[in-house]
Scaffold this motif. Sequence first.
Motif, PDB file in Angstrom:
ATOM      1  N   LEU A 274       0.870  -0.865  -0.337  1.00 34.05           N
ATOM      2  CA  LEU A 274      -0.163   0.447   0.061  1.00 34.05           C
ATOM      3  C   LEU A 274       0.924   1.462   0.067  1.00 34.05           C
ATOM      4  CD1 LEU A 274      -2.672  -1.068   2.722  1.00 34.05           C
ATOM      5  CD2 LEU A 274      -2.987  -0.701   0.285  1.00 34.05           C
ATOM      6  N   GLY A 275       2.335   1.218   0.324  1.00 32.05           N
ATOM      7  CA  GLY A 275       3.156   2.146   0.140  1.00 32.05           C
ATOM      8  C   GLY A 275       3.259   3.060   0.868  1.00 32.05           C
ATOM      9  N   ILE A 276       3.291   1.811   2.093  1.00 32.36           N
ATOM     10  CA  ILE A 276       3.682   2.750   3.468  1.00 32.36           C
ATOM     11  C   ILE A 276       4.656   1.447   4.181  1.00 32.36           C
ATOM     12  CG2 ILE A 276       2.933   2.519   6.278  1.00 32.36           C
ATOM     13  CD1 ILE A 276      -0.217   2.947   5.049  1.00 32.36           C
ATOM     14  N   ASP A 277       5.452   2.784   4.479  1.00 35.10           N
ATOM     15  CA  ASP A 277       7.282   2.083   5.244  1.00 35.10           C
ATOM     16  C   ASP A 277       7.260   2.163   6.707  1.00 35.10           C
ATOM     17  OD1 ASP A 277       9.407   1.058   5.489  1.00 35.10           O
ATOM     18  OD2 ASP A 277      10.294   1.951   4.192  1.00 35.10           O
ATOM     19  N   ILE A 278       6.550   1.202   7.411  1.00 30.95           N
ATOM     20  CA  ILE A 278       6.515   1.554   8.818  1.00 30.95           C
ATOM     21  C   ILE A 278       8.245   1.367   9.356  1.00 30.95           C
ATOM     22  CG2 ILE A 278       4.118   1.022   8.613  1.00 30.95           C
ATOM     23  CD1 ILE A 278       6.473  -1.940   9.859  1.00 30.95           C
ATOM     24  N   PHE A 279       8.279   1.068   8.862  1.00 31.12           N
ATOM     25  CA  PHE A 279      10.073   0.577   9.599  1.00 31.12           C
ATOM     26  C   PHE A 279      10.598   2.117   9.212  1.00 31.12           C
ATOM     27  CE2 PHE A 279       9.573  -3.284   7.722  1.00 31.12           C
ATOM     28  CZ  PHE A 279       9.800  -4.061   9.483  1.00 31.12           C
ATOM     29  N   ALA A 280      10.636   2.844   8.533  1.00 36.83           N
ATOM     30  CA  ALA A 280      10.643   3.861   8.252  1.00 36.83           C
ATOM     31  C   ALA A 280       9.991   5.544   9.006  1.00 36.83           C
ATOM     32  CB  ALA A 280      11.139   5.177   7.034  1.00 36.83           C
ATOM     33  N   GLU A 281       8.289   5.279   8.781  1.00 36.05           N
ATOM     34  CA  GLU A 281       7.633   6.033   9.407  1.00 36.05           C
ATOM     35  C   GLU A 281       6.739   6.050   9.693  1.00 36.05           C
ATOM     36  OE1 GLU A 281       5.626   7.473   5.478  1.00 36.05           O
ATOM     37  OE2 GLU A 281       7.427   7.735   4.480  1.00 36.05           O
ATOM     38  N   LYS A 282       6.508   6.107  11.078  1.00 39.25           N
ATOM     39  CA  LYS A 282       6.842   5.162  12.507  1.00 39.25           C
ATOM     40  C   LYS A 282       4.884   5.061  12.812  1.00 39.25           C
ATOM     41  CE  LYS A 282      10.496   2.801  13.903  1.00 39.25           C
ATOM     42  NZ  LYS A 282      11.639   3.133  14.959  1.00 39.25           N
ATOM     43  N   ASP A 283       4.752   6.611  12.739  1.00 39.47           N
ATOM     44  CA  ASP A 283       3.334   7.318  12.847  1.00 39.47           C
ATOM     45  C   ASP A 283       2.179   5.694  12.974  1.00 39.47           C
ATOM     46  OD1 ASP A 283       4.914   9.249  12.379  1.00 39.47           O
ATOM     47  OD2 ASP A 283       3.509   9.986  11.488  1.00 39.47           O
ATOM     48  N   LEU A 284       2.395   5.039  12.286  1.00 39.49           N
ATOM     49  CA  LEU A 284       0.330   4.191  12.474  1.00 39.49           C
ATOM     50  C   LEU A 284       1.219   2.471  13.684  1.00 39.49           C
ATOM     51  CD1 LEU A 284      -1.514   2.305  11.090  1.00 39.49           C
ATOM     52  CD2 LEU A 284      -0.454   0.959   9.592  1.00 39.49           C
ATOM     53  N   ARG A 285       2.738   2.557  13.663  1.00 42.65           N
ATOM     54  CA  ARG A 285       2.790   1.785  14.453  1.00 42.65           C
ATOM     55  C   ARG A 285       2.390   2.229  16.120  1.00 42.65           C
ATOM     56  NH1 ARG A 285       8.566  -0.541  14.665  1.00 42.65           N
ATOM     57  NH2 ARG A 285       7.775  -1.761  16.735  1.00 42.65           N
ATOM     58  N   TYR A 286       2.463   3.417  16.251  1.00 43.05           N
ATOM     59  CA  TYR A 286       2.498   4.491  17.375  1.00 43.05           C
ATOM     60  C   TYR A 286       0.910   4.296  17.444  1.00 43.05           C
ATOM     61  CZ  TYR A 286       7.205   6.064  18.135  1.00 43.05           C
ATOM     62  OH  TYR A 286       8.369   6.032  18.993  1.00 43.05           O
ATOM     63  N   ALA A 287       0.324   4.275  16.429  1.00 46.28           N
ATOM     64  CA  ALA A 287      -1.505   4.145  16.579  1.00 46.28           C
ATOM     65  C   ALA A 287      -1.931   3.239  17.023  1.00 46.28           C
ATOM     66  CB  ALA A 287      -2.260   5.416  15.066  1.00 46.28           C
ATOM     67  N   THR A 292       3.426  -1.933  20.698  1.00 39.82           N
ATOM     68  CA  THR A 292       5.368  -2.117  21.603  1.00 39.82           C
ATOM     69  C   THR A 292       5.916  -0.722  21.633  1.00 39.82           C
ATOM     70  OG1 THR A 292       6.605  -2.628  19.058  1.00 39.82           O
ATOM     71  CG2 THR A 292       5.562  -4.806  20.998  1.00 39.82           C
ATOM     72  N   LEU A 293       5.401  -0.192  20.395  1.00 43.90           N
ATOM     73  CA  LEU A 293       6.510   1.695  21.432  1.00 43.90           C
ATOM     74  C   LEU A 293       5.290   2.189  22.213  1.00 43.90           C
ATOM     75  CD1 LEU A 293       6.689   2.758  17.074  1.00 43.90           C
ATOM     76  CD2 LEU A 293       7.924   0.945  18.871  1.00 43.90           C
ATOM     77  N   THR A 294       5.710   2.628  22.842  1.00 44.22           N
ATOM     78  CA  THR A 294       5.636   3.502  23.831  1.00 44.22           C
ATOM     79  C   THR A 294       5.190   5.652  23.324  1.00 44.22           C
ATOM     80  OG1 THR A 294       7.449   4.485  25.006  1.00 44.22           O
ATOM     81  CG2 THR A 294       5.599   2.705  25.595  1.00 44.22           C
ATOM     82  N   ARG A 295       4.761   5.948  23.251  1.00 46.55           N
ATOM     83  CA  ARG A 295       3.905   7.685  23.164  1.00 46.55           C
ATOM     84  C   ARG A 295       4.311   8.173  24.492  1.00 46.55           C
ATOM     85  NH1 ARG A 295      -1.776   5.395  23.064  1.00 46.55           N
ATOM     86  NH2 ARG A 295      -1.475   3.675  20.631  1.00 46.55           N
ATOM     87  N   TYR A 325       9.446   0.674  30.607  1.00 41.58           N
ATOM     88  CA  TYR A 325       9.729   0.697  29.643  1.00 41.58           C
ATOM     89  C   TYR A 325       7.962  -0.392  29.598  1.00 41.58           C
ATOM     90  CZ  TYR A 325       8.334  -1.848  25.053  1.00 41.58           C
ATOM     91  OH  TYR A 325       7.439  -2.639  23.961  1.00 41.58           O
ATOM     92  N   TYR A 326       7.722  -1.560  30.436  1.00 39.64           N
ATOM     93  CA  TYR A 326       6.322  -2.685  29.876  1.00 39.64           C
ATOM     94  C   TYR A 326       5.420  -1.599  31.236  1.00 39.64           C
ATOM     95  CZ  TYR A 326       9.334  -5.956  28.396  1.00 39.64           C
ATOM     96  OH  TYR A 326      10.041  -6.393  27.249  1.00 39.64           O
TER      97      TYR A 326
END
Length: 423
Positions: A274-287, A292-295, A325-326
């Motif tokens: 879909l054109g989304i690089d979640i390794f470079a652009e982490k907005d979706l991972r955060y959302a 596993t990412l913390t805001r 972290y946990y």
Amino acid sequence: MDVRAEGQEAHYVQEPIPGEADLDVPGRLVRGALTPKRPATETAGMADAFPYYAGFSFEWARGKISEHHLSSDAVVLDPWNGSGTTTLAANSLGLRSIGIDRNPVANTVARLRCSGNPDTPPILTPNSSGAYEGSEPLESWFNPRTAKRFREWAQTFSAASASSAGTVALFRVVRATTKSFEGSNPTWVKRAKSDAERIDIGRSEIDELIVREQRFLAERLGSVSRTTAPSGILTADSAYLPLADQSVDLVLTSPPYLTRIDYAIAYARELAVLGIDIFAEKDLRYALMGTTLTRTQQPALSLGSAATELLAKVARHDSKASSGYYLKQVQQYMRDLSSGMDEVSRVAKSTAEMHLVVQDSYYKDIPVPLAQMCIEEAERRSWRFVKSKPYAVRRLLTSLNRSAQAYKKGEVSETVITFRRTQ
């Protein structure tokens, strides 16, 4: 390569726990009920179109919705819709449905499954340039030539009116041809570390695989009975449902569990399509809920006793990073769950009912009583607990994690919890 024979993820296997039937108190067990969990080989409701992790079975969802004898103008909502089982089950019964998910991969699959188009989608061939602005995310697994051909297909499907069938066909091929990047954890995918590891597939082979998958999905589309009832599949956050107040009659959903599954990583390859690089652009991972990412911004939180006790136990645990972290990760999950419950309560009618499918788990050796936490959070928002039906989980994801095996754990359950709005 037979794509249909590959890419099937393992799901937890469950069985009813021996006990008494249909009891109306939390934690009491039932015998002989149909488990909501999808079997690994489920085909009903096009569940085999794409192996989306977790969820519940189509037949169970259809039966659960049927119990309510809803009027034809009723609205069924799944605010964590995943690949669209709830929306398709409601549609098959002639009911309006709305499915919401933050993950565009899930929504692409859901739109395919809920497609109201009775015509067989055309078998398309690529006719675009394959040009991509910026770094090509598919090159995390494929060499530039192969990635370019996949991009040509992706652009062709994106421009087509029946794009979901073609895009899911592309999902299936990309997943099947990158199985070497999957490890023992079915929710994590690696990337190529060097040019030598990147996959090279010939143009004609790519074309043949994708055309074959289009034909397979066209055949599967014809196997599902649908009605003309509208199914709205929306990409949105459960904390901000784009729905009017008191507009929903029934909620049937399974929120992400507190098991630290990173759904963006799990579907990194499909997001790349879909054109989304979640390794470079982490907005979706955060959302995404359960990430596993913390805001960085963590607003104040008010919780019931079960969640409060869990947070205290995690904070006191002597393992590394438990109090840092946990603890933040669990707090973040509870904020997401709390926000989602706020929104579900806002959009539900005063006569609405809700079914939640949730699974308890463990943090190290600490039980995570997610079912009880959900009951408390719902009751704090004017939902009346009606009953719960726990089912034994015989295989946990933590059994794949060697470090997690060092901690002693007991049995856990997946539970169907029923609520009714209080007047």
